[in-house]
Design an enzyme around this catalytic site. Structure first.
Site, mmCIF file in Angstrom:
data_model
loop_
_atom_site.group_PDB
_atom_site.id
_atom_site.type_symbol
_atom_site.label_atom_id
_atom_site.label_comp_id
_atom_site.label_asym_id
_atom_site.label_seq_id
_atom_site.Cartn_x
_atom_site.Cartn_y
_atom_site.Cartn_z
ATOM 1 N N VAL A 175 1.006 4.458 2.304
ATOM 2 C CA VAL A 175 0.342 5.174 3.412
ATOM 3 C C VAL A 175 1.141 5.051 4.831
ATOM 4 O O VAL A 175 1.940 4.112 4.857
ATOM 5 C CB VAL A 175 -1.061 4.412 3.974
ATOM 6 C CG1 VAL A 175 -0.950 2.988 4.374
ATOM 7 C CG2 VAL A 175 -1.675 5.141 4.918
ATOM 8 N N ALA A 211 0.886 -1.085 0.053
ATOM 9 C CA ALA A 211 0.020 -0.048 -0.032
ATOM 10 C C ALA A 211 1.058 1.235 0.006
ATOM 11 O O ALA A 211 1.977 1.050 0.100
ATOM 12 C CB ALA A 211 -0.802 0.075 1.156
ATOM 13 N N ILE A 232 5.575 2.577 7.679
ATOM 14 C CA ILE A 232 5.431 3.085 6.282
ATOM 15 C C ILE A 232 5.165 1.942 5.215
ATOM 16 O O ILE A 232 6.078 1.132 5.104
ATOM 17 C CB ILE A 232 6.721 3.782 5.876
ATOM 18 C CG1 ILE A 232 6.989 4.924 7.187
ATOM 19 C CG2 ILE A 232 6.744 4.563 4.686
ATOM 20 C CD1 ILE A 232 5.912 5.765 7.276
ATOM 21 N N GLU A 233 3.940 2.019 4.518
ATOM 22 C CA GLU A 233 3.953 1.191 3.487
ATOM 23 C C GLU A 233 4.270 2.124 2.114
ATOM 24 O O GLU A 233 3.581 2.987 1.818
ATOM 25 C CB GLU A 233 2.245 0.936 3.618
ATOM 26 C CG GLU A 233 1.586 0.178 4.165
ATOM 27 C CD GLU A 233 2.137 -1.251 4.482
ATOM 28 O OE1 GLU A 233 2.564 -1.879 3.337
ATOM 29 O OE2 GLU A 233 1.992 -1.965 5.559
ATOM 30 N N VAL A 234 5.381 1.528 1.628
ATOM 31 C CA VAL A 234 6.054 2.421 0.687
ATOM 32 C C VAL A 234 5.702 2.302 -0.933
ATOM 33 O O VAL A 234 5.864 3.212 -1.643
ATOM 34 C CB VAL A 234 7.767 1.944 0.636
ATOM 35 C CG1 VAL A 234 8.088 2.198 2.112
ATOM 36 C CG2 VAL A 234 7.906 0.556 0.261
#
Length: 600
Positions: free
Chosen positions: A282, A280, A358-360
């Protein structure tokens, strides 16, 4: 005629074959030259193997540069090993001058500082931040992000860079980036799951998801709503119990990778951390779970600080802020989907680390192309900006013993924004006070704070700082009003403890000796550096605090009352015995009446 046509066709085919043969020979002659030039310019955006990654970090640590701010020191520290025995390591980058090193000694360690790594980790005097990647084996971008950040941390200062690509790679604000690089201790852990990366799968070698393996801290995993079939049939049902402590191994055994990061975090007490994942785009902040297991917002005590840091990350990243799935590019963990056993909740409760997941990227394991380079640069920029605000928009300082000037360890430090904390929310509930932090071996602490408005605007807020030490007789309270906290608040707190050592500082002793030697006659003078006094050239310790005097007075008075009452009881008994003896003697001496006189 037929034969002539066939012969002509045959000659044409032979000529064509001859031309193709000559062309192929020329191509073969050219091809080796192209192959020789390939190794000199390998693809820049390429995932490194576990061995290549370790070699790259060793090279970075070895080549840390020396700048005007001091010698930057890089060191690779082993913190554990995986199931298959691959070493899990962290790289620490810091300025030696900022860590009590002697400038006259060219930044080298002095003989008095030959400490073990464990002592150094728990004796930091600067804010610290961690960058953690590859917790899930099939999410490798975090490895490359931490590598690029480590190169930046050990490289030249941003304002001295001439390479255009390097300048665009780092944070937008050069001053903030330089502050993070030179005024903090940075830790880079590129991979927590090297076994999973080698097999390109999420879990470790024991098929365990590491981000579900941490002890449940704030919320116990709720019981399933459905009653299992074996329980209906009368089989024993083990209730789901809660693990409250790191070393409680009565319920289950943690994975070696989980134990490695837990033991490391317990020693270091990072101010903040970023944990890079994929799937994701976000920024996700605590809490990850809740009491009933539902998908709803779960508010942590430092919710405002978490949300501000996550929003800053999304804003600095750019593309994340424009997310159509998540408002502003941020989400509360439990509101997205609840989970138990995650690292960010454990970090927050056990080590007071502000950890954000952290979804990068939406796609896992993106291709090794220019797009990968853009992903890495955007997240490095956002990581630097977020690290700056978490570490330096804070209240930080030291806690010392007022009498001996010694550092006080394990003191609880609470910092509240009186304008926002403990205020009523829209749902009618009162905000919980932020979690406290604790001082390390050198008495140092860092507590991120929430401020209203933009940090660059010089916003002023009113804070109350409360410090409680185990051996202190009272809690130190201090209000800071109308202070610009955009760059943080530096404090030195001195507390009088009950077990203060009756010693005098070296500098104070020198001053006392100088004053005593210069005076020819006995005199009395006070030394205001602590609770000590000099009278007639002799050093003595001043009386105890007022509370200690009051306690001593009460105890003495109680003992006196008990002794007086006991003495009164003894006298009363003695008087009663004397009275009985007197009455008995009188009765014996009296004449015996006749029996006839007793008959009526």
């Amino acid at each position: 005629m037929m034969i002539t046509t066939t012969t002509a066709l045959t000659k044409a085919l032979l000529s064509l074959c001859l031309l193709l043969h000559v062309f192929s020979v020329e191509v073969e002659a050219i091809r080796p030259m192209t192959t020789e030039r390939m190794p000199s310019s390998p693809p820049k955006n390429k995932y490194k193997t576990n061995e290549e990654l370790r070699d790259a970090f060793d090279a970075i640590a070895k080549n840390c540069v020396e700048t005007s701010q001091g010698k930057r020191h890089g060191e690779v520290i082993p913190i554990g090993s995986s199931v298959n025995g691959f070493e899990i390591f962290a790289m620490r980058v810091r300025n030696l001058y900022d860590d009590h090193r002697d400038k006259s000694n060219n930044g080298e360690r002095t003989t008095s500082e030959n400490e073990e790594d464990d002592d150094v980790l728990n004796a930091q005097t600067t804010p610290s931040f961690g960058f953690i990647g590859n917790m899930h084996g099939d999410e490798p971008v975090g490895r490359e992000i931490t590598l690029r950040l480590a190169e930046w941390a050990c490289g030249e200062d941003d304002n001295h860079r001439e390479n255009e690509e390097s300048s665009s790679f780092f944070g937008n604000d050069i001053e903030k980036a330089s502050k993070v690089k030179t005024k903090a201790t940075l830790y880079f852990i590129p991979t927590l799951n090297p076994d999973g990366f080698a097999k390109r799968r999420r879990e470790n070698a024991n098929n365990i998801d590491l981000n579900r393996d941490f002890p449940f801290i704030e919320f116990a995993k709720p019981e399933p709503r459905r009653v299992p079939h074996h329980v209906k049939m009368g089989a024993p049902h083990v209730q789901n119990r809660r693990v409250n402590d790191l070393y409680d191994n009565t319920l289950r055994q943690l994975q070696p990778e989980t134990r490695s990061i837990i033991e490391f975090s317990k020693r270091v007490n990072l101010t903040g951390a970023l944990n890079y994942h994929e799937g994701a785009l976000v920024a996700n902040y605590p809490w990850d779970g809740n009491l009933d297991g539902s998908t709803k917002y779960s508010r942590a005590p430092d919710d405002k600080i978490f949300k501000r840091a996550a929003s800053l990350y999304a804003q600095s990243h750019g593309e994340m802020k424009e997310s159509k799935e998540f408002v502003g590019g941020v989400t509360n963990g439990a509101q997205w989907y609840p989970l138990w056993g995650g690292m960010q909740d454990w970090h927050y409760v056990k080590t007071q680390t502000l950890d954000i997941t952290i979804e990068v990227n939406d796609r896992k394991w993106p291709l090794e192309d220019e797009r990968l380079g853009e992903i890495i640069r955007a997240h490095c920029r956002a990581s630097i900006d977020t690290a700056h605000d978490v570490m330096f928009v804070s209240a930080r300082g030291f806690v010392f013993d007022k009498s001996s000037n010694e550092a006080l360890e394990k003191c609880e430090v609470r910092v509240e924004n009186l304008d926002f904390d403990r205020q009523l929310r829209n749902d009618g509930q009162t905000n919980k006070p932020p979690l406290p932090v604790f001082t390390n071996k050198r008495g140092y602490f860092v507590k991120p704070v929430f401020i209203a408005g933009e940090t660059s605007g010089g916003t002023t807020n009113t804070f109350e700082i409360m410090v409680t030490c185990p051996d202190a007789s009272q809690t130190h309270r201090q209000k800071i009003t109308d202070v610009d906290v955009s760059n943080g608040v530096d404090l030195v707190v001195r507390i009088l403890t009950s077990n203060s050592k009756k010693t005098v500082d070296v500098k104070q002793m020198a001053a006392l000796r100088a004053s005593s030697s210069s005076s020819s006659s006995p005199s009395s003078s006070s030394f205001h550096g602590g609770a000590r006094s000099q009278r007639g050239g002799a050093t003595r310790i001043s009386p105890k605090s007022k509370k200690s005097k009051y306690i001593l007075f009460c105890v003495t008075l109680t003992i006196i009352v008990i002794l007086v009452r006991r003495q009164r009881r003894r006298r009363a008994k003695l008087n009663a015995v004397r009275k009985l003896e007197t009455n008995g003697q009188t009765f014996l001496n009296s004449p015996v009446p006749k029996a006839s006189s007793l008959i009526s």
